[in-house]
Design a protein around this motif. Sequence first.
Motif, PDB file in Angstrom:
ATOM      1  N   UNK A  78       1.385 -19.246 -40.091  1.00  0.00           N
ATOM      2  CA  UNK A  78       1.415 -20.260 -41.139  1.00  0.00           C
ATOM      3  C   UNK A  78       2.605 -20.113 -42.060  1.00  0.00           C
ATOM      4  N   UNK A  79       3.079 -18.888 -42.258  1.00  0.00           N
ATOM      5  CA  UNK A  79       4.265 -18.675 -43.082  1.00  0.00           C
ATOM      6  C   UNK A  79       5.528 -19.145 -42.372  1.00  0.00           C
ATOM      7  N   UNK A  80       5.497 -19.185 -41.036  1.00  0.00           N
ATOM      8  CA  UNK A  80       6.652 -19.643 -40.272  1.00  0.00           C
ATOM      9  C   UNK A  80       6.640 -21.159 -40.080  1.00  0.00           C
ATOM     10  N   UNK A  83       2.361 -26.407 -39.802  1.00  0.00           N
ATOM     11  CA  UNK A  83       1.852 -27.444 -38.905  1.00  0.00           C
ATOM     12  C   UNK A  83       1.476 -26.875 -37.548  1.00  0.00           C
ATOM     13  N   UNK A  84       2.316 -26.002 -37.022  1.00  0.00           N
ATOM     14  CA  UNK A  84       2.009 -25.358 -35.747  1.00  0.00           C
ATOM     15  C   UNK A  84       0.791 -24.446 -35.884  1.00  0.00           C
ATOM     16  N   UNK A  85       0.718 -23.715 -36.993  1.00  0.00           N
ATOM     17  CA  UNK A  85      -0.407 -22.804 -37.206  1.00  0.00           C
ATOM     18  C   UNK A  85      -1.727 -23.553 -37.234  1.00  0.00           C
ATOM     19  N   UNK A  86      -1.785 -24.656 -37.955  1.00  0.00           N
ATOM     20  CA  UNK A  86      -3.020 -25.444 -38.027  1.00  0.00           C
ATOM     21  C   UNK A  86      -3.368 -26.017 -36.656  1.00  0.00           C
ATOM     22  N   UNK A  87      -2.348 -26.451 -35.904  1.00  0.00           N
ATOM     23  CA  UNK A  87      -2.609 -27.025 -34.583  1.00  0.00           C
ATOM     24  C   UNK A  87      -3.218 -25.990 -33.648  1.00  0.00           C
TER      25      UNK A  87
END
Length: 404
Positions: A78-80, A83-87
Amino acid sequence: MNADLFAGCWPDVDADLPPAALTEIAGRAEAADRAGRPPLASLDLLRELNWPGLPVPEKFHGGGAGLLRCCALQRALGAADPGLAVAVNMHLFSVGLMVEHWRRRTDTSWLLMEAIATQNRLLASAFAEPNLGGSTSRSTLVVDPVEGGWRGSGRKRPCSLAGEADLVCLQVQTTGDPSEVLVALLPTTAPGLRVIEDWDTLGMRGSASNTLLLEDCFIPKELVFYRAPAGREDDDVFAAGVIWFALTSTACYLGAAQAALREAGTLLHRLRIAHLGSSRAELPSYQATLGDPVADLLVLEAAAADVARRMDAGADPEQLVGAALGVKQQAVRVVPAAVAALAEACGGASYSRGLALERLWRDAQAIRFHPPTPVATRQFLARRALGVPASLDLDEKGASSAAS
């Protein structure tokens, strides 16, 4: 901002998500946000790192990551790229649910987990849908029993990575009385599944949370790995699933808040107040505005990690679900407020599309909309505290009606 303040809360995950990989992922976040599409190269990189199988027990060739480690992974991701983390969190939650189910039922669901781990299969999670009010134990997508399984039509929205995943973890509800909720694992190429690309939002734009349409879709009975009466919440697997989602999703947003701290720290050291001859970071007035948001984030980080540790240590999920929901409910308040305070301290610069802080502010708003919704969670926690019947299904009739 001193990131070391938060270092003691979480285990190190550099072996699973090396810093170089996170830097590469972060470099694609802005383009994904602008395009409103997922960063496919980042998804490929996660597969190369065997990320899809991390929650699967080692005996089934997975990484054996418990809830605490998975939360730490999602925080780093999520720090990077929030949007990708949530997906991909929808994948993590779904696999976590499968693991919890297998541990309590010891059935053939291990075959599905082993396939995910050995083939690096990525899951989309089709639980959310319109008009549920945030309920997690029901579905408006109704299926009829047919020979060998069930068949039905309807839609799931939003469904992150519906068009990019290999498999979909699908929750539906059967006809009949009593009605049941089923959770099945289908290939995204199954006949009757179709993706409608309609994701165009303020934030989390790279999560690709499009609509999954079911059109006379057949669900084989051998691909159903969980079933329970509709609306029933007194189930240890259900409670474990709620805990996994509440904590891993919170971790994604804690990562976004950490990214905002990092970006704001750089800006506050660079931005100067000309007549004072000092940077904003050096001035007590600016420092004072950020102390409370940082304290709130520290408490939230510690609480999320503690509940995850207790879950990994074997705590009864039905006893722990209230604490996990309390963490998620606090995150709804704390994370957007902290990112907003950072943006305000940085002034008009934070409003520029050229800086990451603007994107992170938009991404932080999405935390309000994940089920169980804040409205349902408030009601559940208040009723639990008052000793009256409580459910994550919204109930506007009052506790006396629920008890009857």
